[in-house]
Write a protein that holds these residues in place. Sequence first.
Motif, PDB file in Angstrom:
ATOM      1  N   VAL A 186       0.838  -1.197   0.000  1.00  0.00           N
ATOM      2  CA  VAL A 186       0.000   0.000   0.000  1.00  0.00           C
ATOM      3  C   VAL A 186       0.874   1.248   0.000  1.00  0.00           C
ATOM      4  O   VAL A 186       0.602   2.217  -0.725  1.00  0.00           O
ATOM      5  CB  VAL A 186      -0.952  -0.010   1.219  1.00  0.00           C
ATOM      6  CG1 VAL A 186      -1.718   1.291   1.323  1.00  0.00           C
ATOM      7  CG2 VAL A 186      -1.904  -1.185   1.132  1.00  0.00           C
ATOM      8  N   TYR A 187       1.921   1.245   0.799  1.00  0.00           N
ATOM      9  CA  TYR A 187       2.824   2.387   0.845  1.00  0.00           C
ATOM     10  C   TYR A 187       3.531   2.595  -0.490  1.00  0.00           C
ATOM     11  O   TYR A 187       3.705   3.725  -0.951  1.00  0.00           O
ATOM     12  CB  TYR A 187       3.871   2.198   1.948  1.00  0.00           C
ATOM     13  CG  TYR A 187       3.308   2.317   3.333  1.00  0.00           C
ATOM     14  CD1 TYR A 187       2.710   3.488   3.777  1.00  0.00           C
ATOM     15  CD2 TYR A 187       3.386   1.237   4.208  1.00  0.00           C
ATOM     16  CE1 TYR A 187       2.194   3.590   5.051  1.00  0.00           C
ATOM     17  CE2 TYR A 187       2.872   1.323   5.489  1.00  0.00           C
ATOM     18  CZ  TYR A 187       2.277   2.506   5.906  1.00  0.00           C
ATOM     19  OH  TYR A 187       1.766   2.603   7.161  1.00  0.00           O
ATOM     20  N   ILE A 188       3.942   1.503  -1.105  1.00  0.00           N
ATOM     21  CA  ILE A 188       4.649   1.610  -2.388  1.00  0.00           C
ATOM     22  C   ILE A 188       3.719   2.134  -3.472  1.00  0.00           C
ATOM     23  O   ILE A 188       4.095   3.011  -4.257  1.00  0.00           O
ATOM     24  CB  ILE A 188       5.269   0.256  -2.779  1.00  0.00           C
ATOM     25  CG1 ILE A 188       6.403  -0.083  -1.814  1.00  0.00           C
ATOM     26  CG2 ILE A 188       5.772   0.278  -4.217  1.00  0.00           C
ATOM     27  CD1 ILE A 188       7.004  -1.449  -2.003  1.00  0.00           C
ATOM     28  N   VAL A 189       2.498   1.643  -3.503  1.00  0.00           N
ATOM     29  CA  VAL A 189       1.537   2.106  -4.509  1.00  0.00           C
ATOM     30  C   VAL A 189       1.192   3.579  -4.277  1.00  0.00           C
ATOM     31  O   VAL A 189       1.118   4.365  -5.232  1.00  0.00           O
ATOM     32  CB  VAL A 189       0.271   1.220  -4.502  1.00  0.00           C
ATOM     33  CG1 VAL A 189      -0.820   1.828  -5.359  1.00  0.00           C
ATOM     34  CG2 VAL A 189       0.609  -0.179  -4.992  1.00  0.00           C
ATOM     35  N   ALA A 190       1.017   3.975  -3.030  1.00  0.00           N
ATOM     36  CA  ALA A 190       0.699   5.377  -2.728  1.00  0.00           C
ATOM     37  C   ALA A 190       1.860   6.292  -3.095  1.00  0.00           C
ATOM     38  O   ALA A 190       1.659   7.359  -3.696  1.00  0.00           O
ATOM     39  CB  ALA A 190       0.354   5.518  -1.255  1.00  0.00           C
ATOM     40  N   ALA A 191       3.072   5.893  -2.746  1.00  0.00           N
ATOM     41  CA  ALA A 191       4.245   6.710  -3.081  1.00  0.00           C
ATOM     42  C   ALA A 191       4.434   6.786  -4.593  1.00  0.00           C
ATOM     43  O   ALA A 191       4.811   7.849  -5.123  1.00  0.00           O
ATOM     44  CB  ALA A 191       5.484   6.135  -2.417  1.00  0.00           C
ATOM     45  N   THR A 192       4.166   5.694  -5.281  1.00  0.00           N
ATOM     46  CA  THR A 192       4.282   5.700  -6.737  1.00  0.00           C
ATOM     47  C   THR A 192       3.243   6.635  -7.359  1.00  0.00           C
ATOM     48  O   THR A 192       3.549   7.360  -8.304  1.00  0.00           O
ATOM     49  CB  THR A 192       4.119   4.271  -7.294  1.00  0.00           C
ATOM     50  OG1 THR A 192       5.120   3.436  -6.716  1.00  0.00           O
ATOM     51  CG2 THR A 192       4.249   4.253  -8.799  1.00  0.00           C
ATOM     52  N   ALA A 193       2.028   6.629  -6.833  1.00  0.00           N
ATOM     53  CA  ALA A 193       0.984   7.512  -7.368  1.00  0.00           C
ATOM     54  C   ALA A 193       1.364   8.980  -7.176  1.00  0.00           C
ATOM     55  O   ALA A 193       1.189   9.801  -8.090  1.00  0.00           O
ATOM     56  CB  ALA A 193      -0.348   7.218  -6.696  1.00  0.00           C
ATOM     57  N   ILE A 194       1.900   9.313  -6.017  1.00  0.00           N
ATOM     58  CA  ILE A 194       2.326  10.697  -5.774  1.00  0.00           C
ATOM     59  C   ILE A 194       3.486  11.068  -6.697  1.00  0.00           C
ATOM     60  O   ILE A 194       3.503  12.148  -7.290  1.00  0.00           O
ATOM     61  CB  ILE A 194       2.709  10.880  -4.297  1.00  0.00           C
ATOM     62  CG1 ILE A 194       1.459  10.768  -3.424  1.00  0.00           C
ATOM     63  CG2 ILE A 194       3.403  12.218  -4.059  1.00  0.00           C
ATOM     64  CD1 ILE A 194       1.743  10.684  -1.939  1.00  0.00           C
ATOM     65  N   ALA A 195       4.437  10.160  -6.836  1.00  0.00           N
ATOM     66  CA  ALA A 195       5.595  10.429  -7.700  1.00  0.00           C
ATOM     67  C   ALA A 195       5.186  10.597  -9.158  1.00  0.00           C
ATOM     68  O   ALA A 195       5.691  11.488  -9.850  1.00  0.00           O
ATOM     69  CB  ALA A 195       6.614   9.302  -7.563  1.00  0.00           C
ATOM     70  N   VAL A 196       4.272   9.763  -9.624  1.00  0.00           N
ATOM     71  CA  VAL A 196       3.804   9.879 -11.008  1.00  0.00           C
ATOM     72  C   VAL A 196       3.081  11.208 -11.211  1.00  0.00           C
ATOM     73  O   VAL A 196       3.257  11.872 -12.241  1.00  0.00           O
ATOM     74  CB  VAL A 196       2.910   8.671 -11.382  1.00  0.00           C
ATOM     75  CG1 VAL A 196       2.123   8.931 -12.650  1.00  0.00           C
ATOM     76  CG2 VAL A 196       3.756   7.427 -11.534  1.00  0.00           C
ATOM     77  N   GLY A 197       2.297  11.626 -10.248  1.00  0.00           N
ATOM     78  CA  GLY A 197       1.634  12.927 -10.342  1.00  0.00           C
ATOM     79  C   GLY A 197       2.636  14.066 -10.426  1.00  0.00           C
ATOM     80  O   GLY A 197       2.481  14.992 -11.236  1.00  0.00           O
ATOM     81  N   LEU A 198       3.675  14.015  -9.618  1.00  0.00           N
ATOM     82  CA  LEU A 198       4.707  15.048  -9.664  1.00  0.00           C
ATOM     83  C   LEU A 198       5.485  15.010 -10.985  1.00  0.00           C
ATOM     84  O   LEU A 198       5.819  16.062 -11.546  1.00  0.00           O
ATOM     85  CB  LEU A 198       5.663  14.881  -8.485  1.00  0.00           C
ATOM     86  CG  LEU A 198       5.090  15.207  -7.114  1.00  0.00           C
ATOM     87  CD1 LEU A 198       6.083  14.845  -6.021  1.00  0.00           C
ATOM     88  CD2 LEU A 198       4.705  16.669  -7.036  1.00  0.00           C
ATOM     89  N   ILE A 199       5.759  13.819 -11.470  1.00  0.00           N
ATOM     90  CA  ILE A 199       6.481  13.686 -12.740  1.00  0.00           C
ATOM     91  C   ILE A 199       5.670  14.291 -13.882  1.00  0.00           C
ATOM     92  O   ILE A 199       6.189  15.037 -14.712  1.00  0.00           O
ATOM     93  CB  ILE A 199       6.805  12.201 -13.022  1.00  0.00           C
ATOM     94  CG1 ILE A 199       7.897  11.704 -12.083  1.00  0.00           C
ATOM     95  CG2 ILE A 199       7.211  11.986 -14.475  1.00  0.00           C
ATOM     96  CD1 ILE A 199       8.095  10.198 -12.122  1.00  0.00           C
ATOM     97  N   LEU A 200       4.379  13.978 -13.935  1.00  0.00           N
ATOM     98  CA  LEU A 200       3.539  14.499 -15.017  1.00  0.00           C
ATOM     99  C   LEU A 200       3.336  16.009 -14.896  1.00  0.00           C
ATOM    100  O   LEU A 200       3.289  16.715 -15.909  1.00  0.00           O
ATOM    101  CB  LEU A 200       2.200  13.769 -15.036  1.00  0.00           C
ATOM    102  CG  LEU A 200       2.277  12.293 -15.433  1.00  0.00           C
ATOM    103  CD1 LEU A 200       0.908  11.641 -15.322  1.00  0.00           C
ATOM    104  CD2 LEU A 200       2.850  12.130 -16.825  1.00  0.00           C
ATOM    105  N   ALA A 201       3.244  16.510 -13.674  1.00  0.00           N
ATOM    106  CA  ALA A 201       3.126  17.960 -13.483  1.00  0.00           C
ATOM    107  C   ALA A 201       4.391  18.670 -13.951  1.00  0.00           C
ATOM    108  O   ALA A 201       4.321  19.716 -14.608  1.00  0.00           O
ATOM    109  CB  ALA A 201       2.846  18.267 -12.022  1.00  0.00           C
ATOM    110  N   ALA A 202       5.546  18.107 -13.622  1.00  0.00           N
ATOM    111  CA  ALA A 202       6.803  18.706 -14.055  1.00  0.00           C
ATOM    112  C   ALA A 202       6.946  18.659 -15.574  1.00  0.00           C
ATOM    113  O   ALA A 202       7.457  19.607 -16.187  1.00  0.00           O
ATOM    114  CB  ALA A 202       7.973  17.994 -13.391  1.00  0.00           C
ATOM    115  N   ALA A 203       6.498  17.576 -16.188  1.00  0.00           N
ATOM    116  CA  ALA A 203       6.562  17.480 -17.648  1.00  0.00           C
ATOM    117  C   ALA A 203       5.658  18.517 -18.303  1.00  0.00           C
ATOM    118  O   ALA A 203       6.037  19.148 -19.295  1.00  0.00           O
ATOM    119  CB  ALA A 203       6.173  16.081 -18.110  1.00  0.00           C
ATOM    120  N   GLY A 204       4.474  18.693 -17.764  1.00  0.00           N
ATOM    121  CA  GLY A 204       3.564  19.708 -18.299  1.00  0.00           C
ATOM    122  C   GLY A 204       4.111  21.112 -18.143  1.00  0.00           C
ATOM    123  O   GLY A 204       4.047  21.929 -19.074  1.00  0.00           O
TER     124      GLY A 204
END
Length: 87
Positions: free
Chosen positions: A5-23
Motif C-alpha cells: 500500500v505504501y509503495i503504490v501510494a508513493a508511486t501515485a504521488i511520484a507519477v503525479g509530480l512527474i507528469l506535473a513537471a513534464a507539463g
Amino acid sequence: MNPEVYIVAATAIAVGLILAAAGLGSALGWGLISAKTIEGITRQPEMRAQLMTNTFIFAGLMESFPFIVLAMAMWFVFGNPFLAAIR
C-alpha cells in the motif's frame, strides 16, 4: 499496514509530480520557443522563413518530451519495479 500500500501510494504521488513537471516544462519550452521566434522576426523580418522552419523543428522536439515522460510514468504505474522487489 501492508508495505504494498505504501509503495503504490508513493508511486501515485511520484507519477503525479512527474507528469506535473513534464507539463510545466513543456509549457515553459513552448513559451520560450514562441517568444524567441517573435523576437527574431521583429529584429530581422527577412529571416522569417528560416526562423519559422527552425521553430517548427524545435516545437516537434518539444512535443516529444511530455510523451516520453508519460511513457515512463505509465511504466511506474503498470509495471512497478518496486512492487516486484518485495514479493
